[in-house]
Scaffold this motif. Structure first.
Motif, mmCIF file in Angstrom:
data_model
loop_
_atom_site.group_PDB
_atom_site.id
_atom_site.type_symbol
_atom_site.label_atom_id
_atom_site.label_comp_id
_atom_site.label_asym_id
_atom_site.label_seq_id
_atom_site.Cartn_x
_atom_site.Cartn_y
_atom_site.Cartn_z
ATOM 1 N N GLY A 1 0.802 -1.216 0.000
ATOM 2 C CA GLY A 1 0.000 0.000 0.000
ATOM 3 C C GLY A 1 0.835 1.265 0.000
ATOM 4 N N SER A 2 1.993 1.202 0.629
ATOM 5 C CA SER A 2 2.764 2.417 0.916
ATOM 6 C C SER A 2 3.877 2.721 -0.076
ATOM 7 C CB SER A 2 3.377 2.312 2.319
ATOM 8 O OG SER A 2 4.316 1.248 2.374
ATOM 9 N N TRP A 3 4.124 1.849 -1.030
ATOM 10 C CA TRP A 3 5.280 1.974 -1.929
ATOM 11 C C TRP A 3 5.251 3.253 -2.741
ATOM 12 C CZ3 TRP A 3 5.841 -0.066 -7.415
ATOM 13 C CH2 TRP A 3 7.198 -0.098 -7.819
ATOM 14 N N LEU A 4 6.412 3.891 -2.829
ATOM 15 C CA LEU A 4 6.665 4.985 -3.767
ATOM 16 C C LEU A 4 7.888 4.589 -4.582
ATOM 17 C CD1 LEU A 4 6.200 7.877 -4.873
ATOM 18 C CD2 LEU A 4 7.726 8.698 -3.057
ATOM 19 N N SER A 5 7.697 4.301 -5.845
ATOM 20 C CA SER A 5 8.828 3.922 -6.685
ATOM 21 C C SER A 5 9.731 5.127 -6.912
ATOM 22 C CB SER A 5 8.342 3.389 -8.036
ATOM 23 O OG SER A 5 7.794 4.437 -8.820
ATOM 24 N N TYR A 6 10.976 4.872 -7.247
ATOM 25 C CA TYR A 6 11.901 5.975 -7.491
ATOM 26 C C TYR A 6 11.455 6.818 -8.682
ATOM 27 C CZ TYR A 6 15.168 3.830 -4.175
ATOM 28 O OH TYR A 6 15.753 3.318 -3.045
ATOM 29 N N ASP A 7 10.920 6.182 -9.710
ATOM 30 C CA ASP A 7 10.449 6.947 -10.866
ATOM 31 C C ASP A 7 9.292 7.860 -10.490
ATOM 32 O OD1 ASP A 7 12.331 5.825 -12.523
ATOM 33 O OD2 ASP A 7 10.956 4.390 -13.465
ATOM 34 N N ASP A 8 8.378 7.367 -9.653
ATOM 35 C CA ASP A 8 7.259 8.202 -9.227
ATOM 36 C C ASP A 8 7.724 9.300 -8.276
ATOM 37 O OD1 ASP A 8 5.360 6.946 -10.791
ATOM 38 O OD2 ASP A 8 4.735 5.548 -9.221
ATOM 39 N N LEU A 9 8.727 9.020 -7.444
ATOM 40 C CA LEU A 9 9.310 10.066 -6.601
ATOM 41 C C LEU A 9 9.839 11.207 -7.455
ATOM 42 C CD1 LEU A 9 10.624 11.248 -3.950
ATOM 43 C CD2 LEU A 9 12.637 9.864 -4.539
ATOM 44 N N ILE A 10 10.590 10.876 -8.478
ATOM 45 C CA ILE A 10 11.154 11.907 -9.349
ATOM 46 C C ILE A 10 10.041 12.703 -10.023
ATOM 47 C CG2 ILE A 10 12.476 12.267 -11.478
ATOM 48 C CD1 ILE A 10 14.224 9.868 -10.566
ATOM 49 N N GLN A 11 9.023 11.996 -10.515
ATOM 50 C CA GLN A 11 7.908 12.709 -11.137
ATOM 51 C C GLN A 11 7.238 13.659 -10.143
ATOM 52 O OE1 GLN A 11 3.355 12.139 -12.701
ATOM 53 N NE2 GLN A 11 4.572 10.288 -12.409
ATOM 54 N N GLY B 1 -0.567 17.763 -11.394
ATOM 55 C CA GLY B 1 -0.346 16.963 -12.589
ATOM 56 C C GLY B 1 0.388 15.673 -12.296
ATOM 57 N N TYR B 2 0.489 15.318 -11.007
ATOM 58 C CA TYR B 2 1.165 14.073 -10.607
ATOM 59 C C TYR B 2 0.282 12.884 -10.939
ATOM 60 C CZ TYR B 2 3.085 10.478 -7.453
ATOM 61 O OH TYR B 2 3.604 9.322 -6.927
ATOM 62 N N ARG B 3 0.797 12.009 -11.798
ATOM 63 C CA ARG B 3 0.074 10.808 -12.200
ATOM 64 C C ARG B 3 1.012 9.609 -12.038
ATOM 65 N NH1 ARG B 3 -2.832 14.462 -11.870
ATOM 66 N NH2 ARG B 3 -4.438 15.209 -13.316
ATOM 67 N N PRO B 4 1.066 9.027 -10.839
ATOM 68 C CA PRO B 4 1.993 7.908 -10.604
ATOM 69 C C PRO B 4 1.707 6.747 -11.551
ATOM 70 C CG PRO B 4 0.350 8.075 -8.844
ATOM 71 C CD PRO B 4 0.211 9.306 -9.671
#
Length: 277
Positions: free
Chosen positions: A176-186, A222-225
């Motif tokens: 549930g809590s994961w933030l991928s590195y690519d989504d962090l950068i975005q 505009g954040y779209r993980p």
């Protein structure tokens, strides 16, 4: 823009932001406590500095359009250590930014500002703080300070309540809590490039089916993980014991940080658990 300052540039997350941020400004000034950094971009300079040093922050932030503030102790620790790096460090950044007319601060807050809420409660961005540690308390302080500086001086701030930023998903909680590195950068890039933010609190999570937070107010950025921890669910759940509903470490948003004594490293506690000690 002309200049971005990145604190915590030698850290696990800050280090991943250097190259993306360098592409967004004429000059990127990276800072941390390390003696030096490898692989500087052509428009990047590195300055060793302590965020707890007011004079150093005042000098670094002069002329900055934005500050991406990721510099702090990223773990629970004795209060005196948290006080210097996390409380005083955040104040020094906001004070210097306001004095120099900086437009916006993007701040690495944390889910630990809300860590004692049970996972059965989907937390929003406008619920009261409920920290799980001194570390989480420092994030509450900085978020409230960011709100105050916006109300008083019009200094914009985007406070990113980062949950579990990592590579591949490692455990059931991260489903549930994961933030991928690519989504962090975005998420950081959108926080920098958004035309207007005012004061905003955003959860740093990926597009997880099991996300325990309401992040609907992040849409204006505009954040779209793009990544979803569900891709790892079958493998992770097959090797995960049944959860104990009496264990706050499993039942609270803060995970193991909800159970460690104040001042004791949550990271080391998690490491011992993973090693079976």
């Amino acid at each position: 823009m002309s200049k971005i300052v990145l604190t915590g540039a030698a850290g696990a997350l800050g280090g991943r932001l250097r190259a993306p941020l360098a592409r967004l400004a004429d000059t990127l000034v990276s800072t941390d406590l390390a003696e030096s950094l490898d692989g500087l971009a052509d428009n990047e300079t590195y300055v060793k500095a302590d965020v707890g040093d007011a004079a150093a922050m005042m000098e670094l932030i002069e002329g900055a359009d934005m500050v991406v503030h990721f510099g702090a102790i990223p773990d629970e620790a004795p209060f005196e250590e948290i006080l210097h790096s996390n409380f005083l460090g955040a104040y020094n950044v906001w004070n210097a930014a306001q004095k120099h007319g900086t437009r916006r601060i993007i701040y690495a807050s944390s889910i630990h500002a809300m860590g004692m809420y049970p996972k059965t409660v989907q937390i929003t961005t406008d619920m009261p703080h409920r920290p799980d540690t001194f570390y989480g308390l420092s994030k509450c302080f900085a978020e409230d300070m960011a709100s105050m500086y916006w109300d008083k001086y019009g200094l914009e701030a985007v406070c990113l309540r980062i949950y579990s930023a990592s590579g591949p998903v490692q455990n059931a909680r991260a489903l549930g809590s994961w933030l991928s590195y690519d989504d962090l950068i975005q998420l950081v890039e959108k926080s920098v490039t958004s035309p207007i933010t005012g004061f905003a609190v955003i959860y740093g999570v990926s597009n997880n089916d099991r996300s325990p937070v309401d992040n609907s107010k992040a849409s204006f950025l505009g954040y779209r993980p793009k990544d979803n921890a569900e891709d790892y669910a079958a493998e992770i759940l097959a090797k995960t014991p049944v959860a104990d509903p009496q264990d706050k470490g499993q039942m609270c948003h803060g995970g193991p940080f909800a159970t460690v004594p104040l001042g004791v490293s949550g990271v080391q506690f998690i490491k011992k658990m993973s090693e079976g000690n």
